[in-house]
Scaffold this active site. Structure first.
Site, PDB file in Angstrom:
ATOM      1  N   LYS A  38      14.438 -26.605   5.422  1.00 15.97           N
ATOM      2  CA  LYS A  38      15.652 -26.694   6.232  1.00 15.97           C
ATOM      3  C   LYS A  38      16.480 -27.891   5.790  1.00 15.97           C
ATOM      4  O   LYS A  38      15.966 -28.994   5.573  1.00 15.97           O
ATOM      5  CB  LYS A  38      15.292 -26.814   7.718  1.00 15.97           C
ATOM      6  CG  LYS A  38      14.687 -25.543   8.309  1.00 15.97           C
ATOM      7  CD  LYS A  38      14.329 -25.755   9.764  1.00 15.97           C
ATOM      8  CE  LYS A  38      13.725 -24.497  10.378  1.00 15.97           C
ATOM      9  NZ  LYS A  38      14.699 -23.409  10.501  1.00 15.97           N
ATOM     10  N   ARG A  64       0.816  -1.217   0.000  1.00 11.08           N
ATOM     11  CA  ARG A  64       0.000   0.000   0.000  1.00 11.08           C
ATOM     12  C   ARG A  64       0.851   1.268   0.000  1.00 11.08           C
ATOM     13  O   ARG A  64       0.448   2.299  -0.529  1.00 11.08           O
ATOM     14  CB  ARG A  64      -0.909   0.017   1.233  1.00 11.08           C
ATOM     15  CG  ARG A  64      -1.987  -1.057   1.234  1.00 11.08           C
ATOM     16  CD  ARG A  64      -2.760  -1.035   2.557  1.00 11.08           C
ATOM     17  NE  ARG A  64      -3.442   0.239   2.741  1.00 11.08           N
ATOM     18  CZ  ARG A  64      -4.699   0.475   2.417  1.00 11.08           C
ATOM     19  NH1 ARG A  64      -5.433  -0.498   1.876  1.00 11.08           N
ATOM     20  NH2 ARG A  64      -5.257   1.642   2.631  1.00 11.08           N
ATOM     21  N   HIS A  88       4.124 -27.243  10.658  1.00 11.23           N
ATOM     22  CA  HIS A  88       5.533 -27.625  10.707  1.00 11.23           C
ATOM     23  C   HIS A  88       5.761 -29.028  11.262  1.00 11.23           C
ATOM     24  O   HIS A  88       6.423 -29.864  10.630  1.00 11.23           O
ATOM     25  CB  HIS A  88       6.322 -26.648  11.586  1.00 11.23           C
ATOM     26  CG  HIS A  88       6.308 -25.239  11.106  1.00 11.23           C
ATOM     27  ND1 HIS A  88       6.338 -24.900   9.767  1.00 11.23           N
ATOM     28  CD2 HIS A  88       6.285 -24.067  11.780  1.00 11.23           C
ATOM     29  CE1 HIS A  88       6.339 -23.586   9.650  1.00 11.23           C
ATOM     30  NE2 HIS A  88       6.288 -23.063  10.848  1.00 11.23           N
ATOM     31  N   HIS A 132       8.394 -23.443   5.699  1.00  8.64           N
ATOM     32  CA  HIS A 132       9.850 -23.259   5.668  1.00  8.64           C
ATOM     33  C   HIS A 132      10.598 -24.361   6.416  1.00  8.64           C
ATOM     34  O   HIS A 132      11.781 -24.575   6.172  1.00  8.64           O
ATOM     35  CB  HIS A 132      10.236 -21.871   6.201  1.00  8.64           C
ATOM     36  CG  HIS A 132      10.123 -21.712   7.675  1.00  8.64           C
ATOM     37  ND1 HIS A 132       8.971 -21.263   8.296  1.00  8.64           N
ATOM     38  CD2 HIS A 132      11.020 -21.935   8.674  1.00  8.64           C
ATOM     39  CE1 HIS A 132       9.171 -21.215   9.598  1.00  8.64           C
ATOM     40  NE2 HIS A 132      10.394 -21.620   9.861  1.00  8.64           N
ATOM     41  N   GLU A 145      10.888 -22.870  22.113  1.00  7.76           N
ATOM     42  CA  GLU A 145      11.417 -21.519  21.936  1.00  7.76           C
ATOM     43  C   GLU A 145      11.612 -20.892  23.297  1.00  7.76           C
ATOM     44  O   GLU A 145      10.758 -21.023  24.179  1.00  7.76           O
ATOM     45  CB  GLU A 145      10.454 -20.665  21.109  1.00  7.76           C
ATOM     46  CG  GLU A 145      10.274 -21.138  19.678  1.00  7.76           C
ATOM     47  CD  GLU A 145       9.370 -20.199  18.894  1.00  7.76           C
ATOM     48  OE1 GLU A 145       9.841 -19.117  18.483  1.00  7.76           O
ATOM     49  OE2 GLU A 145       8.190 -20.547  18.707  1.00  7.76           O
ATOM     50  N   LYS A 159       1.922 -19.889   5.285  1.00  6.69           N
ATOM     51  CA  LYS A 159       1.049 -20.374   6.345  1.00  6.69           C
ATOM     52  C   LYS A 159       0.578 -19.189   7.179  1.00  6.69           C
ATOM     53  O   LYS A 159       1.234 -18.144   7.163  1.00  6.69           O
ATOM     54  CB  LYS A 159       1.765 -21.410   7.204  1.00  6.69           C
ATOM     55  CG  LYS A 159       2.700 -20.813   8.261  1.00  6.69           C
ATOM     56  CD  LYS A 159       3.044 -21.849   9.299  1.00  6.69           C
ATOM     57  CE  LYS A 159       3.849 -21.247  10.428  1.00  6.69           C
ATOM     58  NZ  LYS A 159       3.066 -20.615  11.492  1.00  6.69           N
ATOM     59  N   LYS A 214       6.298 -21.767  23.920  1.00  8.15           N
ATOM     60  CA  LYS A 214       7.005 -20.502  24.096  1.00  8.15           C
ATOM     61  C   LYS A 214       7.541 -20.424  25.526  1.00  8.15           C
ATOM     62  O   LYS A 214       7.033 -21.069  26.437  1.00  8.15           O
ATOM     63  CB  LYS A 214       6.044 -19.329  23.875  1.00  8.15           C
ATOM     64  CG  LYS A 214       5.451 -19.252  22.474  1.00  8.15           C
ATOM     65  CD  LYS A 214       6.408 -18.617  21.508  1.00  8.15           C
ATOM     66  CE  LYS A 214       5.731 -18.285  20.185  1.00  8.15           C
ATOM     67  NZ  LYS A 214       6.700 -17.751  19.195  1.00  8.15           N
ATOM     68  N   ASP A 226      -0.170 -22.822  15.290  1.00 14.13           N
ATOM     69  CA  ASP A 226       1.010 -22.140  14.782  1.00 14.13           C
ATOM     70  C   ASP A 226       2.144 -23.092  14.435  1.00 14.13           C
ATOM     71  O   ASP A 226       2.909 -22.830  13.504  1.00 14.13           O
ATOM     72  CB  ASP A 226       1.492 -21.124  15.824  1.00 14.13           C
ATOM     73  CG  ASP A 226       2.540 -20.169  15.271  1.00 14.13           C
ATOM     74  OD1 ASP A 226       2.304 -19.598  14.185  1.00 14.13           O
ATOM     75  OD2 ASP A 226       3.584 -19.988  15.915  1.00 14.13           O
TER      76      ASP A 226
END
Length: 509
Positions: A203, A60, A261, A199, A237, A169, A361, A256
């Site tokens: 890897k 935009r 994945h 992704h 993570e 995704k 997380k 997620d």
């Protein structure tokens, strides 16, 4: 394992990319700046891209071509990984960068894109070939695809070139929305022109799973229920939601990470051998495996799946907020920042073998790996405890330290027969001594040459949603007592209890 299988592909990285243009929707966003442009620049640095190559950025924000080029130069210099920045190469590369501003909801934007592609084709000789990359909000996918269709951009003007589309995704928010999105995309683009990117599959170490399994005769005979006790897949993570609380509140860890994945990783680690290392054959086997995963009944969800959410804690002397204290997050949010599931596969190879998948997380460290635990020796010749505490274990490390390790028993030096576990270790980086391409380099190159092996297909996406949908349904109807694990720990106690019920424990990576 059939002798017809051929996994070596010496030309895979060296295949010539045809003259073409990459059209990036969301060219002013983080993904473009951090991953896509640095990957394309690196492919140019490696001489993988032809002289007739161009990038058309779409967003935009009003910008000239020169302003876009300068912005991308700053991003490439900042985010280029393990690579030098060559100013002379950039000048040549930047000549192929162009920009179009507009609103995705406006048909005028697509007319402007068509005009720009015509201009680029005459200047750069792209032969009508174009790859559209949707680096935008998932809510805009359908609108963008249909806009491309109305403008006739799904086919080249002269009919000789190809048109492909990469969709990021998440592909859908649940089973129903994924099917609807697939249907609407396929009204515009043929399935063979649709590249759903994950992704993780790009890897190098995930790709190496196939080489490890099917390129070595020593391991494949053990890869089944007779020898494997259980499999653990961990994606942890150490960070929190990093300012993405509002997005994460709607997504959650199950959507997620596990739905896409980690189920794709599970499919890769447990699929049957393909007859050849070709796109359709590899994806057929991965899809068959995903369809073979047992779909939980509602009453199984509370014993086969665990929801977690991190609470506040003190880590390294610093106060760390809980998820509900993150910006943009509701104070009573029921979002899963941790998810663990126990899955089984209804086929002859894996019947009865549990696959434990967890992601979270604010865990103690960042690590993604696959741990394959083998059965104990049938007779404890060297003592009742030998092999019980430390069973044979094969670990495939995906990140951050890529490699493979195998744990087995060896005799301690000295008198008597005392055994101790030892580890045989392979480190991907030090063993080959060459730079590993980033996942986006690999996946962009594959899409440009028309190789969809590492991309997910419609049936694979829908099969993955079938697996997680019962969990989502039960969790949405159940109020959990959250938070239930402190930031900096390995998750809720219920996750340990889920494994303990099967006589297993989570491995500490």
């Amino acid at each position: 394992m059939t002798g017809a299988l051929e996994l070596e592909d010496p030309l895979r990285w060296d295949r010539a990319v045809p003259p073409s243009a990459v059209v990036i929707f969301g060219a002013n966003g983080d993904l473009t700046k951090r991953k896509l442009l640095p990957a394309l620049y690196r492919l140019a640095y490696e001489r993988r891209l032809p002289a007739g190559f161009a990038v058309v950025g779409i967003s935009r924000t009003a910008m000239s071509d020169d302003q876009f080029r300068e912005k991308m130069r700053e991003s490439v210099q900042r985010f280029l990984e393990d690579s030098p920045f060559d100013a002379d190469l950039w000048r040549d590369f930047a000549l192929g960068l162009h920009y179009v501003s507009g609103d995705i909801a406006d048909d005028g934007l697509y007319k402007a894109i068509a005009a720009k592609l015509g201009e680029v084709e005459s200047q750069r000789g792209t032969a009508g070939n174009a790859l559209f990359y949707l680096s935008i909000q998932p809510s805009q996918y359908e609108e963008t695809v249909e806009g491309l269709g109305r403008a006739g951009l799904n086919v080249s003007r002269n009919g000789d070139g190809w048109r492909r589309i990469i969709i990021e995704k998440p592909f859908g928010h649940d089973r129903a929305s994924a099917k609807e999105l697939n249907s609407r995309v396929q009204r515009v683009f043929d399935e063979r022109s649709v590249y759903r990117i994950d992704h993780y599959l790009g890897k190098e170490t995930v790709q190496n799973i196939l080489a490890f399994r099917f390129g070595n005769g020593i391991f494949e005979p053990l890869w089944n229920r007779r020898y494997v006790n259980h499999v653990q897949i961990t994606a942890a993570e150490s960070i929190g939601v990093e300012g993405r609380g509002a997005y994460y509140q709607e997504a959650g860890a199950l959507r997620d990470m596990i739905q896409n994945h980690l189920l794709q990783v599970m499919g890769t680690i447990s699929m049957e051998p393909p007859v050849a290392y070709e796109s359709d054959e590899v994806r057929d086997e991965r899809a068959k495996l995903l369809r073979s995963i047992h779909v939980m009944k509602p009453d199984e969800v509370l014993t086969h799946a665990v929801k977690g959410q991190y609470g506040p804690a003190k880590i390294g002397g610093a106060d760390v907020p809980g998820f509900r204290q993150e910006p943009g997050v509701a104070p009573e949010a029921q979002t899963d920042t941790y998810a663990a599931v126990r899955l089984t596969v209804d086929n002859w190879r894996w019947a009865g073998v549990p696959f434990y998948i967890r992601t979270g997380k604010r865990m103690p460290k960042r690590v993604t790996d696959i741990a394959i635990q083998f059965n104990h020796a049938p007779l404890a010749v060297f003592g009742a405890e030998t092999g019980k505490q430390w069973p044979n274990l094969l670990v495939l490390r995906i990140q951050p330290e890529e490699g493979i390790s195998l744990r087995f028993y060896s005799k301690l030096p000295g008198a008597g027969m005392k055994l101790r576990p030892v580890t045989m270790d392979f480190n991907y980086g030090t063993s080959f001594g060459t730079r590993t391409p980033t996942a986006y380099e690999t996946l962009l190159l594959d899409a440009l040459v028309g190789d969809a092996t590492l991309y997910t297909r419609q049936d694979m996406v829908e099969a993955s949603w079938e697996v997680v949908q019962p969990v989502l349904d039960v969790w949405s109807e159940t109020k959990f007592d959250l938070p239930n694990y402190a930031a900096g720990t390995w998750g809720p106690a219920a996750s340990d209890e889920m494994l303990a019920g099967q006589g297993h424990v989570w491995r500490v990576p």
